[in-house]
Design a protein around this motif. Structure first.
Motif, mmCIF file in Angstrom:
data_model
loop_
_atom_site.group_PDB
_atom_site.id
_atom_site.type_symbol
_atom_site.label_atom_id
_atom_site.label_comp_id
_atom_site.label_asym_id
_atom_site.label_seq_id
_atom_site.Cartn_x
_atom_site.Cartn_y
_atom_site.Cartn_z
ATOM 1 N N PHE A 60 0.820 -1.214 0.000
ATOM 2 C CA PHE A 60 0.000 0.000 0.000
ATOM 3 C C PHE A 60 0.852 1.261 0.000
ATOM 4 C CE2 PHE A 60 1.012 -0.899 4.374
ATOM 5 C CZ PHE A 60 1.243 0.351 4.932
ATOM 6 N N TYR A 61 2.050 1.179 0.578
ATOM 7 C CA TYR A 61 2.921 2.347 0.703
ATOM 8 C C TYR A 61 3.535 2.748 -0.633
ATOM 9 C CZ TYR A 61 6.184 -1.554 0.890
ATOM 10 O OH TYR A 61 6.869 -2.710 0.608
ATOM 11 N N ASN A 62 3.582 1.823 -1.596
ATOM 12 C CA ASN A 62 4.131 2.131 -2.923
ATOM 13 C C ASN A 62 3.539 1.160 -3.942
ATOM 14 O OD1 ASN A 62 5.640 3.229 -4.974
ATOM 15 N ND2 ASN A 62 7.588 2.351 -4.323
ATOM 16 N N PRO A 63 2.249 1.286 -4.240
ATOM 17 C CA PRO A 63 1.565 0.304 -5.102
ATOM 18 C C PRO A 63 2.085 0.247 -6.536
ATOM 19 C CG PRO A 63 0.181 2.213 -4.709
ATOM 20 C CD PRO A 63 1.347 2.353 -3.800
ATOM 21 N N GLU A 64 2.770 1.295 -6.970
ATOM 22 C CA GLU A 64 3.311 1.317 -8.330
ATOM 23 C C GLU A 64 4.835 1.184 -8.335
ATOM 24 O OE1 GLU A 64 1.379 1.251 -11.107
ATOM 25 O OE2 GLU A 64 -0.201 1.001 -9.619
ATOM 26 N N GLY A 65 5.388 0.736 -7.219
ATOM 27 C CA GLY A 65 6.828 0.513 -7.145
ATOM 28 C C GLY A 65 7.232 -0.764 -7.861
ATOM 29 N N GLY A 66 8.529 -0.917 -8.069
ATOM 30 C CA GLY A 66 9.028 -2.066 -8.821
ATOM 31 C C GLY A 66 8.660 -3.396 -8.206
ATOM 32 N N ARG A 67 8.791 -3.509 -6.887
ATOM 33 C CA ARG A 67 8.495 -4.780 -6.216
ATOM 34 C C ARG A 67 7.019 -5.139 -6.352
ATOM 35 N NH1 ARG A 67 6.873 -6.890 -1.384
ATOM 36 N NH2 ARG A 67 7.940 -8.805 -0.727
ATOM 37 N N ALA A 68 6.138 -4.163 -6.131
ATOM 38 C CA ALA A 68 4.704 -4.420 -6.245
ATOM 39 C C ALA A 68 4.327 -4.801 -7.674
ATOM 40 C CB ALA A 68 3.917 -3.185 -5.802
ATOM 41 N N LEU A 69 4.923 -4.129 -8.656
ATOM 42 C CA LEU A 69 4.642 -4.438 -10.057
ATOM 43 C C LEU A 69 5.115 -5.842 -10.422
ATOM 44 C CD1 LEU A 69 5.635 -0.999 -11.634
ATOM 45 C CD2 LEU A 69 3.333 -1.997 -11.639
ATOM 46 N N MET A 70 6.282 -6.242 -9.884
ATOM 47 C CA MET A 70 6.788 -7.585 -10.180
ATOM 48 C C MET A 70 5.877 -8.656 -9.589
ATOM 49 S SD MET A 70 10.532 -9.297 -9.452
ATOM 50 C CE MET A 70 10.308 -9.382 -7.674
ATOM 51 N N ARG A 71 5.446 -8.472 -8.317
ATOM 52 C CA ARG A 71 4.550 -9.442 -7.702
ATOM 53 C C ARG A 71 3.220 -9.503 -8.439
ATOM 54 N NH1 ARG A 71 6.635 -11.290 -2.866
ATOM 55 N NH2 ARG A 71 5.492 -13.150 -3.476
ATOM 56 N N ARG A 72 2.716 -8.346 -8.847
ATOM 57 C CA ARG A 72 1.468 -8.315 -9.612
ATOM 58 C C ARG A 72 1.643 -9.046 -10.942
ATOM 59 N NH1 ARG A 72 -0.244 -2.484 -11.136
ATOM 60 N NH2 ARG A 72 0.219 -2.243 -8.915
ATOM 61 N N GLY A 73 2.766 -8.797 -11.615
ATOM 62 C CA GLY A 73 3.032 -9.482 -12.877
ATOM 63 C C GLY A 73 3.121 -10.982 -12.712
ATOM 64 N N GLN A 74 3.720 -11.423 -11.605
ATOM 65 C CA GLN A 74 3.822 -12.858 -11.326
ATOM 66 C C GLN A 74 2.439 -13.494 -11.216
ATOM 67 O OE1 GLN A 74 5.574 -13.701 -7.522
ATOM 68 N NE2 GLN A 74 5.873 -15.863 -7.964
ATOM 69 N N VAL A 75 1.548 -12.857 -10.465
ATOM 70 C CA VAL A 75 0.186 -13.384 -10.306
ATOM 71 C C VAL A 75 -0.548 -13.378 -11.640
ATOM 72 C CG1 VAL A 75 -2.051 -13.027 -9.184
ATOM 73 C CG2 VAL A 75 0.065 -12.670 -7.894
ATOM 74 N N LEU A 76 -0.372 -12.331 -12.419
ATOM 75 C CA LEU A 76 -1.054 -12.224 -13.712
ATOM 76 C C LEU A 76 -0.566 -13.294 -14.687
ATOM 77 C CD1 LEU A 76 -1.085 -8.334 -14.036
ATOM 78 C CD2 LEU A 76 -3.091 -9.817 -13.758
ATOM 79 N N VAL A 77 0.727 -13.633 -14.634
ATOM 80 C CA VAL A 77 1.239 -14.719 -15.486
ATOM 81 C C VAL A 77 0.587 -16.037 -15.089
ATOM 82 C CG1 VAL A 77 3.269 -16.131 -16.007
ATOM 83 C CG2 VAL A 77 3.433 -13.647 -16.095
ATOM 84 N N ILE A 78 0.547 -16.311 -13.780
ATOM 85 C CA ILE A 78 -0.043 -17.563 -13.297
ATOM 86 C C ILE A 78 -1.522 -17.650 -13.653
ATOM 87 C CG2 ILE A 78 -0.603 -18.883 -11.205
ATOM 88 C CD1 ILE A 78 1.969 -17.736 -9.974
ATOM 89 N N SER A 79 -2.216 -16.515 -13.625
ATOM 90 C CA SER A 79 -3.648 -16.499 -13.951
ATOM 91 C C SER A 79 -3.908 -16.353 -15.451
ATOM 92 C CB SER A 79 -4.352 -15.372 -13.190
ATOM 93 O OG SER A 79 -3.809 -14.105 -13.540
ATOM 94 N N ARG A 80 -2.819 -16.382 -16.252
ATOM 95 C CA ARG A 80 -2.891 -16.397 -17.712
ATOM 96 C C ARG A 80 -3.446 -15.095 -18.293
ATOM 97 N NH1 ARG A 80 -1.417 -21.055 -19.567
ATOM 98 N NH2 ARG A 80 -2.193 -20.617 -21.662
#
Length: 216
Positions: A60-80
């Motif tokens: 929540f402290y940096n939702p558009e930071g690199g780490r948050a974007l990478m974790r989001r991308g990981q979930v999106l890859v898994i969910s196709r």
């Protein structure tokens, strides 16, 4: 004034002040452990929206930071959701400062591109991940699968598969970045051996892949 007059009583109230230096480190460590626990739990249930919510909540402290974007991308890859994953991961690569994190983001980007049929771009992304951190071997998994999907690169794929663990096996100090690779190693090896017509070896490799796979 009250605090200044009672500085000598602090150790009695709050323990040794020297230990306070450890508390922030422990707090960050536990924060990451809780995030990983909730994220893995959601992914194992196939609750991808829940997993994305975990990523948003813990970043929540940096939702558009690199780490948050990478974790989001990981979930999106898994969910196709590969198009969305690509957009998030491209932004993550630019934002991240750690070479290890950049390598992981580039590997995930390669997966997203491969699933969209953009093989050349995927291969470049995997190669960039390999160059980002010496000893990082995870991208060889994607490179091997990419060659096998093309249907005419089984020999090259087999070479990449052997590179997943390296000439002397998986080094202990690279386990955290490479993860446990033996299940992928044997599964991809079975596929490559089948493509090469080495049927006698396929059954053993497939059995090893099943045996090495984490049941969770």
């Amino acid at each position: 004034v009250f605090i200044l007059m009672n500085v000598g009583a602090f150790p009695k109230w709050m323990g040794n002040p020297d230990r306070w230096l450890v508390y922030p480190f422990l707090a960050v460590l536990w924060y990451k452990i809780f995030e990983e626990t909730f994220l893995v739990r959601a992914l194992r249930r196939g609750n991808y929206e829940g997993a994305l919510k975990v990523v948003r909540s813990f970043n929540f402290y940096n939702p558009e930071g690199g780490r948050a974007l990478m974790r989001r991308g990981q979930v999106l890859v898994i969910s196709r959701r590969f198009g969305e994953a690509e957009a998030a991961l491209r932004r993550a690569v630019v934002s991240l400062r750690s070479h290890a994190a950049q390598a992981r983001a580039l590997e995930l980007l390669g997966d997203a591109l491969m699933e969209q049929g953009r093989d050349d771009e995927a291969l470049r992304s995997y190669e960039a991940a390999l160059h980002a951190v010496p000893g990082f071997r995870r991208p060889y998994r994607g490179m091997a699968e990419l060659m096998l999907r093309r249907g005419h690169g089984a020999v090259g794929a087999l070479e990449c598969i052997e590179n997943i663990v390296g000439p002397s096996g998986l080094s202990w100090n690279r386990w955290s970045s490479n993860g446990q690779s033996t299940d992928d190693y044997w599964a991809l090896k079975a596929w490559a051996l089948a493509e090469l017509g080495r049927g006698a070896e396929v059954e053993k490799a497939a059995a090893e892949a099943i045996r090495k796979t984490n049941l969770k």
